[in-house]
Design an enzyme around this catalytic site. Sequence first.
Site, PDB file in Angstrom:
ATOM      1  N   GLU B 281     -43.085-130.341  42.702  1.00 60.54           N
ATOM      2  CA  GLU B 281     -42.659-129.429  43.785  1.00 60.54           C
ATOM      3  C   GLU B 281     -41.048-129.858  43.712  1.00 60.54           C
ATOM      4  O   GLU B 281     -40.378-128.778  44.088  1.00 60.54           O
ATOM      5  CB  GLU B 281     -43.134-129.806  45.087  1.00 60.54           C
ATOM      6  CG  GLU B 281     -42.923-128.754  46.222  1.00 60.54           C
ATOM      7  CD  GLU B 281     -43.845-128.625  47.367  1.00 60.54           C
ATOM      8  OE1 GLU B 281     -45.178-129.298  47.126  1.00 60.54           O
ATOM      9  OE2 GLU B 281     -43.699-128.434  48.246  1.00 60.54           O
ATOM     10  N   SER B 321     -43.876-122.755  47.712  1.00 61.57           N
ATOM     11  CA  SER B 321     -43.660-123.201  46.365  1.00 61.57           C
ATOM     12  C   SER B 321     -45.284-122.781  45.472  1.00 61.57           C
ATOM     13  O   SER B 321     -46.200-122.589  46.281  1.00 61.57           O
ATOM     14  CB  SER B 321     -43.724-124.811  46.643  1.00 61.57           C
ATOM     15  OG  SER B 321     -44.528-125.407  45.227  1.00 61.57           O
ATOM     16  N   LYS B 360     -59.593-126.805  54.139  1.00 62.13           N
ATOM     17  CA  LYS B 360     -59.691-127.211  52.467  1.00 62.13           C
ATOM     18  C   LYS B 360     -61.016-126.573  51.877  1.00 62.13           C
ATOM     19  O   LYS B 360     -61.142-126.351  50.709  1.00 62.13           O
ATOM     20  CB  LYS B 360     -59.631-128.681  52.545  1.00 62.13           C
ATOM     21  CG  LYS B 360     -58.197-129.269  52.440  1.00 62.13           C
ATOM     22  CD  LYS B 360     -57.235-129.315  51.529  1.00 62.13           C
ATOM     23  CE  LYS B 360     -55.914-129.765  51.731  1.00 62.13           C
ATOM     24  NZ  LYS B 360     -54.988-129.406  51.000  1.00 62.13           N
ATOM     25  N   GLU B 363     -60.125-123.215  50.838  1.00 56.23           N
ATOM     26  CA  GLU B 363     -59.172-123.242  49.791  1.00 56.23           C
ATOM     27  C   GLU B 363     -60.022-123.690  48.306  1.00 56.23           C
ATOM     28  O   GLU B 363     -59.638-122.985  47.408  1.00 56.23           O
ATOM     29  CB  GLU B 363     -58.019-124.321  49.750  1.00 56.23           C
ATOM     30  CG  GLU B 363     -57.070-124.598  48.759  1.00 56.23           C
ATOM     31  CD  GLU B 363     -56.279-125.776  48.914  1.00 56.23           C
ATOM     32  OE1 GLU B 363     -56.543-126.779  49.264  1.00 56.23           O
ATOM     33  OE2 GLU B 363     -55.089-125.692  48.648  1.00 56.23           O
ATOM     34  N   GLU B 368     -58.829-118.106  42.497  1.00 54.53           N
ATOM     35  CA  GLU B 368     -57.787-118.620  41.657  1.00 54.53           C
ATOM     36  C   GLU B 368     -58.059-120.202  41.433  1.00 54.53           C
ATOM     37  O   GLU B 368     -57.306-120.608  40.290  1.00 54.53           O
ATOM     38  CB  GLU B 368     -56.365-118.296  41.937  1.00 54.53           C
ATOM     39  CG  GLU B 368     -55.877-119.011  43.381  1.00 54.53           C
ATOM     40  CD  GLU B 368     -56.258-117.924  44.535  1.00 54.53           C
ATOM     41  OE1 GLU B 368     -57.162-117.356  44.487  1.00 54.53           O
ATOM     42  OE2 GLU B 368     -55.597-118.322  45.361  1.00 54.53           O
ATOM     43  N   CYS B 506     -51.659-133.557  58.959  1.00 53.83           N
ATOM     44  CA  CYS B 506     -52.920-133.817  58.496  1.00 53.83           C
ATOM     45  C   CYS B 506     -53.727-135.196  59.238  1.00 53.83           C
ATOM     46  O   CYS B 506     -54.850-135.001  59.653  1.00 53.83           O
ATOM     47  CB  CYS B 506     -53.104-134.176  57.087  1.00 53.83           C
ATOM     48  SG  CYS B 506     -52.268-133.169  55.923  1.00 53.83           S
TER      49      CYS B 506
END
Lengths: 162, 573
Positions: B281, B321, B360, B363, B368, B506
């Site tokens: 990143e 990003s 998550k 996700e 993808e 988090c």
Amino acid sequence: MSHNAPSPCKCVDLAKLEPVFQQYRKKTGALIPVLQAAQDIYGYLPIEVMESIAENLNVPVSQVYGVVTFYAQFHLEPRGKHIIRSCQGTACHVRGASRILGALKENLNVEPGHTTADLQFTLETVACIGCCSLAPVIMVGENAHARLKPSGIAKILDGYRD
Amino acid sequence: MSDNVTLTIDGQSVTVPAGVTIWGAARKLSINIPILCHHFDVKPYAGCRVCVVEVQGMRAMAAACACPVSEGMVVKTNTPKVREARRLVVELLLASHPQDCLTCDRSQNCELQALASDLGIKEVRFKNTKPQLPLDANNPSLVRDPNKCVLCGRCVRVCTEKQSASVYTFANRGYQSIVTPAFGRGLENAKCTFCGQCSVICPTGSIVVKDDTEKVMEAINDPDKVVVVQTAPAVRVALGELFGAQTGAIVTPKMVGALKLLGFDRVLDTNFTADLTIWEEATEFLERLTKNRDMPMITSCSPGWINFLEMYYPALVKHHSSCKSPQQMFGALAKTFYAQKEKLDPAKIVSVSIMPCTAKKFEAKRPEMRASGFQDVDYVLSTRELGKLIKSAGICLNDVQPQNYDPIMGIGSGAGTIFGNTGGVMEAALRFAYEAVTKETLSQLEFNAVRGLNGLKEAEVDLKGTKIKVAVAHGLANARKVMEAIKDGNPHKWNFIEVMACPGGCISGGGQPISHDMNYRTKRTEGLYADDRNLKYRKSQDNPEVKAIYAEFLGEPGGHKAHELLHSHSVHH
Ligand code: SF4
Ligand code: SF4
Ligand code: SF4
Ligand code: FES
């Protein structure tokens, strides 16, 4: 994205809302008058209309839904040609209102608060119509039908059907 | 005008700042007035009346959670009238509540259950006439059971005030009232980010994390499978609370030991891929800065934030990003690089992650996220689920032999560990970027301007001539402010922005232990900064395992292979 809202139905012409938005867009406290104006246009408040109102007035759609379900004046479903109001007051209750309502539900095949698929009737319950001497009673539109028996319901409804 | 107010509560005098509620003043005297709709994270609502107290001179009882103190006020919190009123409120709630405590996810950590027990309710005199409502469970992250809802409105307020998603509303009136997303939709159709903050603030079992523990135990018990587990930075600073440790205690070695006892074949660290994320990143950032491409750049490791961006600001997704989150980088490498190194058949690897996060779970299932040719991360367990798993195995965390992570993807730096705090990713990236740009060793590792719990933090960092402006936002309501500023042409000239969906980052994610300590965010944040100070490596660029993976497998940061496995190609990149 996969967890987005379903695409709007094409059958509601949202363009009709444009003049309403032009009148109210910059004003605060516009939600309720806009909902009333929209209901005047469409006869009820379809989901697409509520979503469009939320977007244009920049309020969360959940808030629009909260307001619409709070006030009895707003309708989430199309209204039938005839509004049936079945009295649930004490006198009617004692004289068999629940069996009258049962007969209405069976004949129309809808639950209270809903409209028949052919858009002929909307079935509603009311706390008391105010003519207890006539119990049990229902109103169809402006007409009162008094001292009912469940067996008489079919004939009354047929009299209103197109 | 004096700023302090003196009043009497249950015969004791107390002085508090003006504006404090009766409830707050009572706490100062260690008098705990029971509450249900109130929560320290959101605005008072005064809806449930569990907190009523008698105030001298007032005819009606006052709601202590919302009623501000005044000079000379005389309050009684424990009169027969008060006790009776509170019991009636709770009894009425119980009357329409399923009696499911034995099998409920929140049992022993349920505020309604605790109230019923504290108020000594032995029987419920009313009959339940409410119709049963269906569960909302068509999403990977959360399960809503409207039948366990006590209409406290905490979820409505947290989702609106802190997350600006306003998914929930009160609907209908009177006895028909419910709390629901618009049109009675499931969360999957309600522009929900799956951040899970509503599941943390709900006092009952009405909103819980979707339980995937059974599936994980099945994989562990399958002799054919090699179950590889990764643990996110913020889990180590919160898991202990479920076993009586102090808030903010770091329990990494015992957690690793417990995971081994549970039967996981390899126990590895998400901090490793947090470091890797920094290499990727920071490299991406410096490249985008030079070429002035899609600036400002925004971090992408918080999946609740990515959901928010895609749903609420779809025109601006190019700003994030392209780096995958550390969880997904780990997943992609587990079934490629790690499988090769350990001579494992990737088809037999089951990749599990322990996360502070409910988004998550969503996700991991994105189409993808299959760079390895398989679903990269098979199962995601929240910290709360791991706690349950450990308890169900009869393991007592405190007595577990401390263990170290397994090698190859098991080393993380302090920069990786602070990913769990708001500002941590930014600080880790700055530690890296400084040395990458200046070619000098960074002496002062702490970037205090990006630390702390202010909703929106800003700083200007001088990389020896290259000045960059950074911003850090946490909580989606703050993220929305950032996005509105970008829409307005980025007046603050930010170059690099960190966004975390959850307030505090988090450490207080939607899957973390539910805490009743008002200072729990500060304590967990401090815990992770202490962990950083105690680690052998404190900068991502010093992590020897990360250096090795570039040398042996990935090539250059931002290179072809790195792009294939570690970056997302979903939308625009
Ligand atoms: S929500 Fe609380 S009171 Fe209700 S069943 Fe679950 S543990 Fe029991
Ligand atoms: S998960 Fe987050 S966005 Fe979704 S309803 Fe709960 S608080 Fe709102
Ligand atoms: S779902 Fe939970 S937080 Fe939301 S109103 Fe119901 S009980 Fe309260
Ligand atoms: S906690 Fe005070 S009214 Fe609910």
